[in-house]
Design a protein around this motif. Structure first.
Motif, PDB file in Angstrom:
ATOM      1  N   ASN A 162      48.045 -93.918  47.279  1.00 47.88           N
ATOM      2  CA  ASN A 162      48.429 -93.153  46.101  1.00 47.88           C
ATOM      3  C   ASN A 162      47.673 -91.832  46.078  1.00 47.88           C
ATOM      4  O   ASN A 162      46.516 -91.762  46.488  1.00 47.88           O
ATOM      5  CB  ASN A 162      48.126 -93.930  44.819  1.00 47.88           C
ATOM      6  N   VAL A 163      48.338 -90.784  45.599  1.00 50.18           N
ATOM      7  CA  VAL A 163      47.697 -89.496  45.373  1.00 50.18           C
ATOM      8  C   VAL A 163      48.105 -89.042  43.977  1.00 50.18           C
ATOM      9  O   VAL A 163      49.285 -89.002  43.645  1.00 50.18           O
ATOM     10  CB  VAL A 163      48.119 -88.439  46.412  1.00 50.18           C
ATOM     11  N   THR A 164      47.114 -88.724  43.158  1.00 52.21           N
ATOM     12  CA  THR A 164      47.340 -88.250  41.795  1.00 52.21           C
ATOM     13  C   THR A 164      46.838 -86.817  41.706  1.00 52.21           C
ATOM     14  O   THR A 164      45.830 -86.469  42.303  1.00 52.21           O
ATOM     15  CB  THR A 164      46.561 -89.124  40.790  1.00 52.21           C
ATOM     16  N   PHE A 165      47.561 -85.996  40.940  1.00 50.36           N
ATOM     17  CA  PHE A 165      47.204 -84.593  40.784  1.00 50.36           C
ATOM     18  C   PHE A 165      47.024 -84.278  39.305  1.00 50.36           C
ATOM     19  O   PHE A 165      47.863 -84.635  38.485  1.00 50.36           O
ATOM     20  CB  PHE A 165      48.299 -83.713  41.391  1.00 50.36           C
ATOM     21  N   ILE A 166      45.911 -83.609  38.965  1.00 50.75           N
ATOM     22  CA  ILE A 166      45.650 -83.185  37.583  1.00 50.75           C
ATOM     23  C   ILE A 166      45.730 -81.658  37.572  1.00 50.75           C
ATOM     24  O   ILE A 166      44.809 -80.979  38.046  1.00 50.75           O
ATOM     25  CB  ILE A 166      44.271 -83.673  37.109  1.00 50.75           C
ATOM     26  N   PRO A 167      46.840 -81.095  37.075  1.00 52.80           N
ATOM     27  CA  PRO A 167      47.068 -79.640  37.172  1.00 52.80           C
ATOM     28  C   PRO A 167      46.007 -78.772  36.504  1.00 52.80           C
ATOM     29  O   PRO A 167      45.654 -77.722  37.035  1.00 52.80           O
ATOM     30  CB  PRO A 167      48.420 -79.441  36.486  1.00 52.80           C
ATOM     31  N   ALA A 168      45.488 -79.179  35.348  1.00 48.42           N
ATOM     32  CA  ALA A 168      44.564 -78.316  34.604  1.00 48.42           C
ATOM     33  C   ALA A 168      43.338 -77.935  35.415  1.00 48.42           C
ATOM     34  O   ALA A 168      42.814 -76.825  35.282  1.00 48.42           O
ATOM     35  CB  ALA A 168      44.142 -79.004  33.311  1.00 48.42           C
ATOM     36  N   ILE A 200      52.680 -81.920  49.883  1.00 51.20           N
ATOM     37  CA  ILE A 200      53.515 -80.723  49.697  1.00 51.20           C
ATOM     38  C   ILE A 200      53.579 -80.448  48.205  1.00 51.20           C
ATOM     39  O   ILE A 200      53.835 -81.353  47.408  1.00 51.20           O
ATOM     40  CB  ILE A 200      54.931 -80.922  50.276  1.00 51.20           C
ATOM     41  N   GLN A 201      53.356 -79.189  47.840  1.00 51.58           N
ATOM     42  CA  GLN A 201      53.289 -78.826  46.424  1.00 51.58           C
ATOM     43  C   GLN A 201      53.830 -77.421  46.206  1.00 51.58           C
ATOM     44  O   GLN A 201      53.649 -76.547  47.045  1.00 51.58           O
ATOM     45  CB  GLN A 201      51.834 -78.907  45.979  1.00 51.58           C
ATOM     46  N   ARG A 202      54.463 -77.232  45.068  1.00 54.98           N
ATOM     47  CA  ARG A 202      54.967 -75.911  44.688  1.00 54.98           C
ATOM     48  C   ARG A 202      53.966 -75.262  43.743  1.00 54.98           C
ATOM     49  O   ARG A 202      53.468 -75.884  42.825  1.00 54.98           O
ATOM     50  CB  ARG A 202      56.321 -76.016  43.998  1.00 54.98           C
ATOM     51  N   ILE A 203      53.675 -73.997  44.017  1.00 52.21           N
ATOM     52  CA  ILE A 203      52.846 -73.203  43.117  1.00 52.21           C
ATOM     53  C   ILE A 203      53.738 -72.124  42.532  1.00 52.21           C
ATOM     54  O   ILE A 203      54.379 -71.370  43.281  1.00 52.21           O
ATOM     55  CB  ILE A 203      51.663 -72.560  43.857  1.00 52.21           C
ATOM     56  N   ALA A 204      53.821 -72.066  41.206  1.00 48.77           N
ATOM     57  CA  ALA A 204      54.650 -71.067  40.532  1.00 48.77           C
ATOM     58  C   ALA A 204      53.812 -70.388  39.471  1.00 48.77           C
ATOM     59  O   ALA A 204      53.434 -71.005  38.468  1.00 48.77           O
ATOM     60  CB  ALA A 204      55.877 -71.729  39.900  1.00 48.77           C
ATOM     61  N   GLN A 257      54.437 -83.881  46.361  1.00 43.06           N
ATOM     62  CA  GLN A 257      54.978 -84.947  47.198  1.00 43.06           C
ATOM     63  C   GLN A 257      53.888 -85.250  48.205  1.00 43.06           C
ATOM     64  O   GLN A 257      53.212 -84.336  48.685  1.00 43.06           O
ATOM     65  CB  GLN A 257      56.217 -84.486  47.952  1.00 43.06           C
ATOM     66  N   TRP A 258      53.726 -86.500  48.544  1.00 36.59           N
ATOM     67  CA  TRP A 258      52.709 -86.837  49.536  1.00 36.59           C
ATOM     68  C   TRP A 258      53.214 -87.961  50.422  1.00 36.59           C
ATOM     69  O   TRP A 258      54.108 -88.712  50.043  1.00 36.59           O
ATOM     70  CB  TRP A 258      51.387 -87.221  48.867  1.00 36.59           C
ATOM     71  N   SER A 259      52.631 -88.041  51.609  1.00 38.19           N
ATOM     72  CA  SER A 259      52.962 -89.148  52.505  1.00 38.19           C
ATOM     73  C   SER A 259      51.767 -89.439  53.397  1.00 38.19           C
ATOM     74  O   SER A 259      50.977 -88.550  53.717  1.00 38.19           O
ATOM     75  CB  SER A 259      54.193 -88.830  53.354  1.00 38.19           C
TER      76      SER A 259
END
Length: 135
Positions: A23-29, A127-131, A8-10
């Motif tokens: 815009n914010v894009t996230f590439i998990p790999a 804000i991001q969840r790390i699992a 989530q971003w703001s």
């Protein structure tokens, strides 16, 4: 290896800030973040302060615990970015991976951007969840 959750971003800057995130894009790999926005003025020197927080939940309530603060000179670190021209921009950075000892949970990163004189240009909150994967 970890499984990264959606972020989530703001744009946490003031309405009259000269820098806004669109815009914010996230590439998990590769733990790569692509941040796109606009800036209203040219900046020859830009600094950023990163504040990393971890969410601690207790008995149905919780709070953000600040873990660390990092200050960087964007123009010194990435000279190809500067001068930061007025108009659209794109910032890309990668973390590679989270260390295996990183606790699972919710993390908040607040990035505040400053000009050479120390005036705030803009702000981004992620804000991001790390699992971590179970073996």
């Amino acid at each position: 290896p970890s499984e990264e959750g959606a972020l989530q971003w703001s744009d946490c800057g003031a309405s009259d800030s000269v820098m806004h995130f669109l815009n914010v894009t996230f590439i998990p790999a590769t733990l790569t973040y692509i941040k796109q926005g606009t800036i209203a003025v040219e900046e020859k020197d830009m600094k950023v302060v990163f504040k990393q927080h971890y969410f601690v939940g207790l008995f149905g309530h919780g709070f953000w615990l600040e873990l660390f603060t990092i200050k960087k000179d964007l123009c010194q670190q990435s000279p190809d970015l500067c001068p930061f021209l007025a108009g659209p921009f794109e910032l890309v950075h990668s973390h590679g991976h989270h260390p295996s000892w990183t606790p699972s949970g919710r993390y908040k990163n607040v990035e505040t951007f400053f000009d050479a004189k120390g005036a705030v240009l803009g702000c981004l909150e992620i804000i991001q969840r790390i699992a971590h994967a179970k073996h």
